[in-house]
Motif scaffolding. Structure first.
Motif, PDB file in Angstrom:
ATOM      1  N   GLY A  85       0.815  -1.212   0.000  1.00 31.09           N
ATOM      2  CA  GLY A  85       0.000   0.000   0.000  1.00 31.09           C
ATOM      3  C   GLY A  85       0.849   1.263   0.000  1.00 31.09           C
ATOM      4  O   GLY A  85       1.882   1.331   0.663  1.00 31.09           O
ATOM      5  N   TYR A  86       0.373   2.246  -0.760  1.00 32.53           N
ATOM      6  CA  TYR A  86       1.166   3.458  -0.970  1.00 32.53           C
ATOM      7  C   TYR A  86       1.427   4.260   0.303  1.00 32.53           C
ATOM      8  O   TYR A  86       2.558   4.712   0.513  1.00 32.53           O
ATOM      9  CB  TYR A  86       0.498   4.329  -2.037  1.00 32.53           C
ATOM     10  N   PRO A  87       0.429   4.430   1.193  1.00 29.88           N
ATOM     11  CA  PRO A  87       0.695   5.253   2.388  1.00 29.88           C
ATOM     12  C   PRO A  87       1.878   4.727   3.201  1.00 29.88           C
ATOM     13  O   PRO A  87       2.727   5.488   3.659  1.00 29.88           O
ATOM     14  CB  PRO A  87      -0.609   5.160   3.190  1.00 29.88           C
ATOM     15  N   ARG A  88       1.935   3.395   3.376  1.00 30.20           N
ATOM     16  CA  ARG A  88       3.045   2.808   4.142  1.00 30.20           C
ATOM     17  C   ARG A  88       4.356   2.939   3.376  1.00 30.20           C
ATOM     18  O   ARG A  88       5.394   3.210   3.972  1.00 30.20           O
ATOM     19  CB  ARG A  88       2.731   1.328   4.440  1.00 30.20           C
ATOM     20  N   MET A  89       4.328   2.740   2.076  1.00 28.84           N
ATOM     21  CA  MET A  89       5.552   2.854   1.290  1.00 28.84           C
ATOM     22  C   MET A  89       6.078   4.293   1.293  1.00 28.84           C
ATOM     23  O   MET A  89       7.278   4.528   1.259  1.00 28.84           O
ATOM     24  CB  MET A  89       5.321   2.392  -0.160  1.00 28.84           C
ATOM     25  N   GLN A  90       5.144   5.248   1.317  1.00 31.43           N
ATOM     26  CA  GLN A  90       5.561   6.654   1.395  1.00 31.43           C
ATOM     27  C   GLN A  90       6.259   6.935   2.716  1.00 31.43           C
ATOM     28  O   GLN A  90       7.273   7.623   2.772  1.00 31.43           O
ATOM     29  CB  GLN A  90       4.337   7.565   1.296  1.00 31.43           C
ATOM     30  N   ALA A  91       5.694   6.372   3.785  1.00 34.15           N
ATOM     31  CA  ALA A  91       6.262   6.593   5.114  1.00 34.15           C
ATOM     32  C   ALA A  91       7.584   5.845   5.253  1.00 34.15           C
ATOM     33  O   ALA A  91       8.506   6.300   5.932  1.00 34.15           O
ATOM     34  CB  ALA A  91       5.276   6.149   6.187  1.00 34.15           C
ATOM     35  N   LEU A  92       7.677   4.683   4.609  1.00 33.96           N
ATOM     36  CA  LEU A  92       8.854   3.830   4.754  1.00 33.96           C
ATOM     37  C   LEU A  92       9.164   3.180   3.390  1.00 33.96           C
ATOM     38  O   LEU A  92       8.753   2.049   3.137  1.00 33.96           O
ATOM     39  CB  LEU A  92       8.573   2.762   5.815  1.00 33.96           C
ATOM     40  N   PRO A  93       9.878   3.919   2.510  1.00 37.02           N
ATOM     41  CA  PRO A  93      10.075   3.429   1.144  1.00 37.02           C
ATOM     42  C   PRO A  93      10.856   2.115   1.059  1.00 37.02           C
ATOM     43  O   PRO A  93      10.824   1.458   0.022  1.00 37.02           O
ATOM     44  CB  PRO A  93      10.867   4.557   0.461  1.00 37.02           C
TER      45      PRO A  93
END
Ligand SMILES: [Zn+2]
Length: 131
Positions: free
Chosen positions: A99-107
């Protein structure tokens, strides 16, 4: 969770490349500082002082800093490799999109939130089981 779009992957890749440069530069700085302290300690503290000197302790700190940064560099390179392989943003445990929100927070995330939490609460891994 939705899979990442190409645009999202591209923007995360930019973030990772930027982080990679920063982490790499920091690692090199830390390594240089560690070498500097080493040189200084030889000049300031002759070898025949028996106790562990202040400079030795400083040197240890610098080395562990460098190690920590090189760990970050490795994580980022791992993530960049997964982008090339097409497995980026997919949980390595359950195969679901992270999911994008988690990847944004932790790439550099490799696990979805559910699997991450399971890992952290795995019996014996972090805290001993309660009686
Ligand atoms: Zn998962």
């Amino acid at each position: 969770m939705e899979e990442l779009t190409q645009d999202q992957i591209r923007s995360l890749e930019q973030q990772l490349r930027h982080d990679h440069e920063t982490a790499l530069a920091d690692t090199q700085d830390q390594m240089r500082q560690a070498e500097d302290v080493d040189g200084e300690s030889l000049a300031k503290y002759p070898h025949d002082t028996g106790d562990m000197s202040e400079a030795d302790r400083e040197l240890d700190t610098n080395i562990s800093m460098a190690e920590r940064y090189s760990g970050a560099v490795g994580d980022i390179e791992d993530a960049l490799r997964r982008i090339v392989e097409g497995t980026y943003g997919i949980c390595t445990e359950c195969g679901q999109p992270i999911g994008y929100p988690r990847m944004q927070a932790l790439p550099t995330a490799k696990l979805c939130i559910a699997c991450q939490e399971r890992m952290e609460h795995r019996p014996g891994a972090v805290s001993p089981p309660t009686m």
